[in-house]
Design a protein around this motif. Structure first.
Motif, PDB file in Angstrom:
ATOM      1  N   TYR A   1     -47.311  -5.639 -14.722  1.00  0.00           N
ATOM      2  CA  TYR A   1     -46.464  -4.697 -15.446  1.00  0.00           C
ATOM      3  C   TYR A   1     -45.057  -4.676 -14.820  1.00  0.00           C
ATOM      4  CZ  TYR A   1     -45.062  -0.660 -18.164  1.00  0.00           C
ATOM      5  OH  TYR A   1     -44.411   0.164 -19.044  1.00  0.00           O
TER       6      TYR A   1
ATOM      7  N   HIS B   1     -47.965  -0.606 -10.941  1.00  0.00           N
ATOM      8  CA  HIS B   1     -47.744  -2.050 -10.768  1.00  0.00           C
ATOM      9  C   HIS B   1     -48.569  -2.603  -9.602  1.00  0.00           C
ATOM     10  CE1 HIS B   1     -45.548  -5.873 -10.352  1.00  0.00           C
ATOM     11  NE2 HIS B   1     -45.496  -5.598  -9.054  1.00  0.00           N
TER      12      HIS B   1
ATOM     13  N   LYS C   1     -50.796  -5.467 -12.027  1.00  0.00           N
ATOM     14  CA  LYS C   1     -49.796  -6.146 -11.190  1.00  0.00           C
ATOM     15  C   LYS C   1     -48.742  -6.893 -12.018  1.00  0.00           C
ATOM     16  CE  LYS C   1     -52.992  -6.722  -7.315  1.00  0.00           C
ATOM     17  NZ  LYS C   1     -52.404  -5.630  -6.543  1.00  0.00           N
TER      18      LYS C   1
ATOM     19  N   CYS D   1     -44.610   4.325 -11.570  1.00  0.00           N
ATOM     20  CA  CYS D   1     -44.455   2.930 -11.995  1.00  0.00           C
ATOM     21  C   CYS D   1     -44.845   1.966 -10.875  1.00  0.00           C
ATOM     22  CB  CYS D   1     -43.006   2.666 -12.421  1.00  0.00           C
ATOM     23  SG  CYS D   1     -42.508   3.446 -13.968  1.00  0.00           S
TER      24      CYS D   1
ATOM     25  N   HIS E   1     -41.908  -7.107  -6.154  1.00  0.00           N
ATOM     26  CA  HIS E   1     -42.654  -6.129  -6.942  1.00  0.00           C
ATOM     27  C   HIS E   1     -41.793  -5.503  -8.044  1.00  0.00           C
ATOM     28  CE1 HIS E   1     -46.470  -6.120  -4.831  1.00  0.00           C
ATOM     29  NE2 HIS E   1     -45.807  -6.175  -3.688  1.00  0.00           N
TER      30      HIS E   1
ATOM     31  N   GLN F   1     -45.478 -10.874 -17.702  1.00  0.00           N
ATOM     32  CA  GLN F   1     -44.817  -9.573 -17.813  1.00  0.00           C
ATOM     33  C   GLN F   1     -44.704  -9.145 -19.280  1.00  0.00           C
ATOM     34  OE1 GLN F   1     -41.037  -9.832 -15.751  1.00  0.00           O
ATOM     35  NE2 GLN F   1     -41.957  -9.142 -13.829  1.00  0.00           N
TER      36      GLN F   1
END
Length: 542
Positions: free
Chosen positions: A444, A437, A442, A433, A335, A396
């Motif tokens: 980011y 996420h 998801k 954050c 993650h 991303q």
């Protein structure tokens, strides 16, 4: 009469030609060899080294037909990834030759890079300076303490590989025997590893294709007893022959010292032909330099070491627990991602390439980021951010470029700006954050950031401003310490780490960073080092 004279002339010419050929042939044969296998002992004094000999075929060799245990070893250098690569290659070579590995310990911090064999051996032996310094010899002058000064003796340590990596699984699955040299730094006839046999000079062969162009290299020391015996057998007529050979040897010895490793290859048949009890390699960090066969067992070992064997430095429980704590704070496995910037190298490369602007041509090129003007710092970081966008996973990059959706994270950034400096506010930023996420976007990116200068990103907006504006969810070791998630004593209780004068947590930070990065979604390093290759082998099921 004339015919007789011609016959005598031709006969003498042929005899002279054969004489010269036989005189030069041994030297010419030697000079054509692309590797060096030299019988040697300790290099702490060059006088310990014995004469060179070629590796002979093992066919019908009674010494190898017996069950006598044989060994191989090497000298470590460079950072953890290259030391680990050396051990990987040693495992391949041990499996190939059925030799037992004598493993030098892992050196952490204040590393030295590749060196030719003799210099590398001396640097390895110089690590005995730690014992000299601890014994109270700080004011005495030894060659060891000249290379490893007592003033900085606590800035580096050695640890057995078995305390960091899982060796037992490799030993069990592939039948490779490993002995760790944990006492002293003797090798060859002065071996300090716990082996039962007495090692004689003829039992040791040096192999280092990255140092030696041919047998009889500059490093070789002539065995006077062998030379005297050879001279007695050959007689006085060979003095002229010896003079010719010594002329060429002297000429060859004037070659400049190596500054880069040679690119020779040591082939599997050469390796298997060595009949000595111990093979002492120099640097062993290049797999391309030492070939092994393509047998099924070798293929299995290679595959295992690229997937799930000898890859994770997780054998120190306290280190692994600390890494897991930080991983959980960052959102858990996969993650977050890891970003490493080697700022010193980046500045040096860009300055040399003339990329940086506002550099005074009358002054020396900058070597650190602090030597740059504010404009150059901004320009440098903007270029890094642009390169980062081009190399990180596309999902991303797209997510980071899009406006942040309505959320707790967007509220924090709108109210406090993208550069948050207060530790309490930064902890709230991290929580927002991770929440964003996991629950909203998801793709980011949340970054664990590492740099060679150990600068906290939020403390230097003049340097890292462009990075934080584009990737506000970027956090560092400094954050983890401020929030209490990383302790300055997490290694307390580790049996072999008990010197109160050593800051073990500081020395183990690179290994802690590796364990954290191995649990991330992606990894980016600029410029790349052997660490990138090592992390690319990270097992996906860990």
């Amino acid at each position: 009469m004339i015919r007789l004279q011609r016959l005598v002339y031709y006969t003498l010419s042929i005899a002279f030609f054969m004489f010269i050929s036989l005189s030069l042939l041994p030297y010419l044969k030697t000079s054509q060899t692309t590797t060096s296998t030299t019988v040697a002992s300790s290099s702490s004094a060059a006088a310990d080294n014995l004469s060179a000999q070629d590796a002979k075929s093992t066919l019908n060799n009674p010494k190898l037909m017996s069950n006598e245990e044989r060994y191989l070893s090497w000298f470590p250098h460079s950072d953890f990834p290259e030391q680990q690569e050396s051990f990987r290659n040693a495992l391949r070579l041990a499996l190939e030759t059925k030799r037992t590995i004598i493993a030098p310990m892992l050196r952490i911090n204040k590393i030295y890079t590749w060196l030719p064999f003799e210099a590398l051996a001396k640097r390895y032996e110089a690590m005995d300076a730690k014992e000299l310094c601890q014994r109270g010899e700080k004011d005495s002058v030894f060659w060891q303490t000249e290379l490893e000064p007592c003033d900085t003796i606590n800035d580096w340590i050695e640890v057995p590989w078995s305390t960091i990596m899982d060796l037992e699984t490799i030993k069990r699955e592939y039948g490779i025997k490993i002995i760790e040299r944990t006492q002293g730094h003797g090798w060859g006839i002065h071996e300090t590893a716990p082996i039962k046999e007495k090692i004689l000079p003829e039992d040791v062969v040096v192999v280092d294709v990255m140092s030696f162009k041919e047998n009889g290299s500059d490093w070789e020391h002539v065995d006077l007893a062998q030379e005297a015996l050879k001279a007695a057998r050959q007689g006085s007529l060979n003095r002229f022959t010896n003079w010719i050979q010594s002329y060429f040897a002297t000429k060859n010895s004037k070659d400049a010292p190596l500054t880069q490793p040679l690119k020779n290859v040591f082939y599997a048949d050469q390796l298997n032909a060595i009949d000595a009890k111990i093979i002492q390699f120099g640097a062993l960090n290049s797999a391309a330099r030492y070939e092994t066969t393509t047998s099924d067992i070798q293929k299995q070992l290679r595959k295992a070491m690229m997937k799930n064997r000898f890859l994770v430095p997780d054998q120190t429980k306290q280190l692994t627990q600390q890494a897991d704590k930080i991983v959980n704070v960052l959102g858990g496995k996969s993650h977050f991602s890891t970003l490493i910037l080697n700022m010193t190298k980046i500045v040096a490369m860009d300055a040399k390439a003339g990329v940086l602007k506002n550099i005074d041509p009358n002054q020396e090129l900058p070597t650190t980021v602090d030597e740059l003007s504010d404009e150059s710092k901004t320009e440098l970081m903007e270029a890094i951010v642009l390169e980062l966008f081009g190399d990180i996973p596309i999902n991303q990059a797209v997510s980071a470029a899009m406006p942040i959706k309505s959320s707790r994270l967007s509220n924090i950034l709108n109210s406090r700006g993208k550069i948050v400096t207060d530790p309490v506010d930064r902890l709230e930023l991290l929580e927002a954050c991770v929440e964003y996420h996991k629950n909203i976007e998801k793709r980011y990116p949340v970054y664990y950031f590492i740099n060679d200068k150990k600068i906290a990103v939020e403390s230097r907006p003049d340097i890292f401003g462009p990075l934080l504006k584009m990737f506000p969810c970027t956090f560092t070791q400094n954050d983890m310490i401020n929030w209490g998630y990383q302790s300055d004593s997490y290694l307390n209780g580790v049996p072999h780490l008990n010197d109160p004068n050593v800051d073990y947590e500081k020395l183990f930070q690179p290994l802690l960073n590796i364990l954290i990065a191995q649990k991330g979604y992606s990894f980016f390093e600029l410029p790349t080092t052997p660490l990138t290759r090592f992390l690319n082998w990270t097992p996906k099921n860990k």
